[in-house]
Write an enzyme that holds these catalytic residues in place. Structure first.
Site, PDB file in Angstrom:
ATOM      1  N   MET A 163       4.071 -11.706  -2.530  1.00 40.06           N
ATOM      2  CA  MET A 163       4.117 -10.205  -1.992  1.00 40.06           C
ATOM      3  C   MET A 163       5.271 -10.052  -1.297  1.00 40.06           C
ATOM      4  O   MET A 163       5.557 -10.699  -0.221  1.00 40.06           O
ATOM      5  CB  MET A 163       2.836  -9.779  -1.502  1.00 40.06           C
ATOM      6  CG  MET A 163       3.131  -8.344  -1.093  1.00 40.06           C
ATOM      7  SD  MET A 163       1.357  -7.641  -0.383  1.00 40.06           S
ATOM      8  CE  MET A 163       0.956  -9.010   0.860  1.00 40.06           C
ATOM      9  N   ARG A 291      -5.376  -7.760   3.481  1.00 34.70           N
ATOM     10  CA  ARG A 291      -6.072  -7.363   4.496  1.00 34.70           C
ATOM     11  C   ARG A 291      -7.413  -8.080   4.680  1.00 34.70           C
ATOM     12  O   ARG A 291      -7.828  -8.796   5.813  1.00 34.70           O
ATOM     13  CB  ARG A 291      -6.150  -5.875   4.835  1.00 34.70           C
ATOM     14  CG  ARG A 291      -4.885  -5.543   5.257  1.00 34.70           C
ATOM     15  CD  ARG A 291      -4.643  -3.902   5.343  1.00 34.70           C
ATOM     16  NE  ARG A 291      -3.227  -3.447   5.892  1.00 34.70           N
ATOM     17  CZ  ARG A 291      -2.862  -2.376   5.823  1.00 34.70           C
ATOM     18  NH1 ARG A 291      -3.628  -1.371   5.317  1.00 34.70           N
ATOM     19  NH2 ARG A 291      -1.617  -1.814   6.231  1.00 34.70           N
ATOM     20  N   GLN A 435      -0.860  -9.982  10.926  1.00 32.62           N
ATOM     21  CA  GLN A 435      -0.459 -10.087   9.406  1.00 32.62           C
ATOM     22  C   GLN A 435      -1.087  -8.991   8.700  1.00 32.62           C
ATOM     23  O   GLN A 435      -2.282  -8.568   9.301  1.00 32.62           O
ATOM     24  CB  GLN A 435      -0.767 -11.478   8.971  1.00 32.62           C
ATOM     25  CG  GLN A 435      -0.407 -11.834   7.673  1.00 32.62           C
ATOM     26  CD  GLN A 435      -0.972 -13.262   7.214  1.00 32.62           C
ATOM     27  OE1 GLN A 435      -1.795 -13.785   7.814  1.00 32.62           O
ATOM     28  NE2 GLN A 435      -0.234 -13.703   6.287  1.00 32.62           N
ATOM     29  N   GLU A 436      -0.374  -8.398   7.723  1.00 31.57           N
ATOM     30  CA  GLU A 436      -0.674  -7.344   6.914  1.00 31.57           C
ATOM     31  C   GLU A 436      -1.215  -6.035   7.524  1.00 31.57           C
ATOM     32  O   GLU A 436      -2.160  -5.516   7.303  1.00 31.57           O
ATOM     33  CB  GLU A 436      -1.941  -7.784   5.970  1.00 31.57           C
ATOM     34  CG  GLU A 436      -1.729  -9.047   5.094  1.00 31.57           C
ATOM     35  CD  GLU A 436      -0.501  -8.978   4.097  1.00 31.57           C
ATOM     36  OE1 GLU A 436      -0.101  -7.788   3.915  1.00 31.57           O
ATOM     37  OE2 GLU A 436      -0.062 -10.086   3.932  1.00 31.57           O
ATOM     38  N   GLY A 437      -0.233  -5.845   8.440  1.00 33.17           N
ATOM     39  CA  GLY A 437      -0.594  -4.572   9.205  1.00 33.17           C
ATOM     40  C   GLY A 437      -1.091  -5.032  10.717  1.00 33.17           C
ATOM     41  O   GLY A 437      -2.256  -5.305  10.895  1.00 33.17           O
TER      42      GLY A 437
END
Length: 595
Positions: A163, A291, A435-437
């Site tokens: 991604m 997430r 990570q991921e926000g």
């Protein structure tokens, strides 16, 4: 050398007692032949894979790390051994469609597999998890010819996936992305730009790697709404190398065995997937899955650390138990006899077991959102997932760090030494709140988007769900039900307070967001503990023998959580009410370096 044993009994308790997995999924008609025996067989084999084929390579992979060579990234031997065991066992296709060589099993079982492999090796699990998300994205958004070209390779583990969102100058604000897409005469596109922090961006484990890249078609509107999503393979259909490569390996705090790359796209050939200028919306299907995976790694890492710490606490002799010696025949008592060591271990265990129930419960919602024949349950499940995913990620990530840190504390100086394994896990789980926000950004999303969405309909459904759980508690669990009700009311007060204040001053959301998010997270965990306790109490009330104390242990840990951990939400409520003034008053000069 540390070891890991999958907590199969706890996992089965969640799947069968809490979620009633066999019956719930049978109602969808999507998984014919799925029964408890098959579920338990998958769990047993996943446990063996994780403990015997993956975990033994964890420390060596971290020590050796990946190497960037002129021909690409070379992974350490331990990662290769773990990947080959994973691939050869058919695990990449666990939930993939049978026509692609997959087994077509529920996605919830992939959630369980992810927990076990993450406890065994977070670095290895990074490779395992991403390609399955790319497979799902191809099924959801790619044209039929792309599905035909890439689905089988992804399902069989012959292709990897990534991604590609973040760029050197922008992370959360992806609308600032500079990567551009230009059309080719044949209907394909040329992608040019740089992406960073790309997990499994390059490696030598698979024949090909399918990159999903956010880019802006030249001339399309600025901001996030102008981004499109492109499938950009490492190798083109004719076998030639595409114009992309890893130009840097990130030197990270932890899991050096996971290849986190800076990727350069230099006119790389690509195919549009999904609708033009709606790439970010499509990508969020993958972001939300990531997430949940990232949050689960916090819980899974804490599980591995807990196992090490609990074993050490039974063996390490130091001092005497309060009052009188617990083992007078020994020169000292095991440190497990000391109250503070018990507090550390119980705090970790109370987090882990509730976190697992929360995570796997959302895994079931993923299945229900995708396979139910009646349109109402999928919409309800999708709304539920949208509402809870970000806060679940933040809660599992934050408390995963704290629980792992507590486990390191149990080992004292030995915890700080690499040989014992907890030091590595603590370094690894520290990434999860970023990570991921970043969790602070997810707190803003909770306040500004998730609570008000659909005019508060899902928020009200959540409160009603908590109230129903409180009402269903039997008399022996009345104190827990009262505790959940108090936590729920505190969360309601905090929600009303923050919505009112944010309307007057937008800075209040950022200043109070993390405290609000942690109140929410503690209530989520308390909800899970009442469900766990209720399931255990039901079996005891039915007269089931409990010779080894498994069911009684659930009740004891539930009480510990309610008495020692849920009250932390009161402190967050007090801090939240302080408002933004003390945070925003210091001028910018205050934060500059002296001198």
């Amino acid at each position: 050398m540390p070891t890991y044993t999958a907590p199969l009994r706890d996992i089965r308790f969640v799947l069968h007692d809490l979620l009633d997995l066999e019956r719930t999924l049978a109602s969808t008609g999507a998984f014919p032949g799925l029964d408890r025996a098959l579920i338990d067989q998958v769990l047993e084999e996943a446990a063996t894979l994780s403990a015997e084929r993956i975990q033994p390579h964890n420390q060596s992979a971290d020590a050796e790390g990946c190497r960037l060579t002129p021909t690409g990234v070379v992974v350490p031997p331990g990662i290769r051994a773990a990947w080959e065991a994973f691939r050869d066992g058919g695990w990449p296709g666990l939930t993939a469609k049978p026509e692609h060589g997959g087994q077509g099993l529920p996605k919830l079982l992939a959630f369980v597999l992810n927990e076990m492999t993450s406890s065994a090796s977070i670095a290895a699990s990074d490779y395992f998890g991403i390609f399955s998300m790319v497979y799902r994205m191809v099924q959801l958004h790619a044209a039929p010819e792309l599905q035909a070209r890439y689905s089988e390779g992804l399902a069989q583990g012959r292709f990897g996936g990534t991604m590609c969102m973040t760029e050197p100058h922008c992370g959360t604000d992806v609308g600032l992305a500079k990567t551009r897409a230009e059309p080719n005469p044949d209907g394909t596109w040329r992608i040019t730009g740089t992406k960073i922090f790309i997990s499994a961006g390059d490696h030598d484990l698979t024949e090909n790697i399918v990159h999903l890249v956010l880019a802006r078609v030249v001339g399309d509107q600025p901001g996030s709404r102008g981004l499109s999503l492109f499938l950009t393979p490492k190798l083109l259909p004719d076998g030639t190398r595409n114009q992309l490569k890893a130009v840097r390996l990130e030197h990270k705090l932890a899991y050096a065995g996971s290849a986190t790359c800076q990727m350069a796209f230099d006119g790389a050939q690509a195919w549009l997937i999904g609708e033009r200028s709606k790439g970010l919306m499509a990508m969020f299907d993958m972001v939300n899955a990531a997430r949940l995976m990232v949050g689960s790694q916090g819980m899974a890492g804490a599980e591995a650390a807990y196992q090490i710490a609990a074993a050490y606490s039974r063996q390490r002799l130091q001092g005497r138990a309060p009052g009188k010696p617990a083992f007078p025949e020994l020169p000292a008592d095991p440190i497990l006899c000391h109250p503070d060591v018990r507090r550390l271990l119980l705090s970790a265990r109370a987090f882990i077991e509730a976190a697992r129930a929360l995570y796997l419960g959302l895994g079931l919602e993923v299945d229900l959102a995708g396979v139910h024949p009646d349109p109402a349950p999928p919409k309800a499940a999708a709304d539920w997932l949208g509402f809870l995913t970000s806060t679940t990620k933040a809660t599992l990530a934050d408390y995963g760090v704290w629980a792992t840190n507590d486990c390191l504390q149990v080992l004292g100086g030995h915890g700080y030494i690499r040989d014992n394994g907890v030091e590595q896990i603590l370094r690894e789980v520290r990434l999860n709140p970023i990570q991921e926000g970043a969790n602070g950004m997810l707190a803003l999303d909770l306040i500004r988007r998730q609570i008000p969405r659909d005019e508060g309909a899902t928020w009200r459904r959540f409160l009603a769900t908590l109230q129903a759980e409180e009402a269903a508690a039997p008399l022996p669990l009345a104190a827990l039900a009262q505790g959940l009700a108090e936590g729920r009311r505190r969360l309601e007060r905090a929600t009303a307070w923050i919505q009112e204040r944010v309307a007057l001053d937008p800075a209040e959301a950022g200043a109070a967001g993390t405290d609000y998010q942690r109140i929410f997270g503690l209530v989520l965990l308390a909800w899970q503990w009442l469900k766990l306790a209720r399931a255990a109490q039901a079996r005891l009330d039915a007269g089931e023998p409990d010779a080894d104390g498994f069911l009684a242990g659930k009740l004891m840990t539930a009480r510990f959580f309610y008495q020692r951990m849920l009250p932390l939400s009161e402190g967050h409520w007090l801090a939240l009410q302080a408002g933004a003034a003390s945070t925003m008053t210091p001028p910018p000069d205050y934060f500059w370096a002296a001198g």
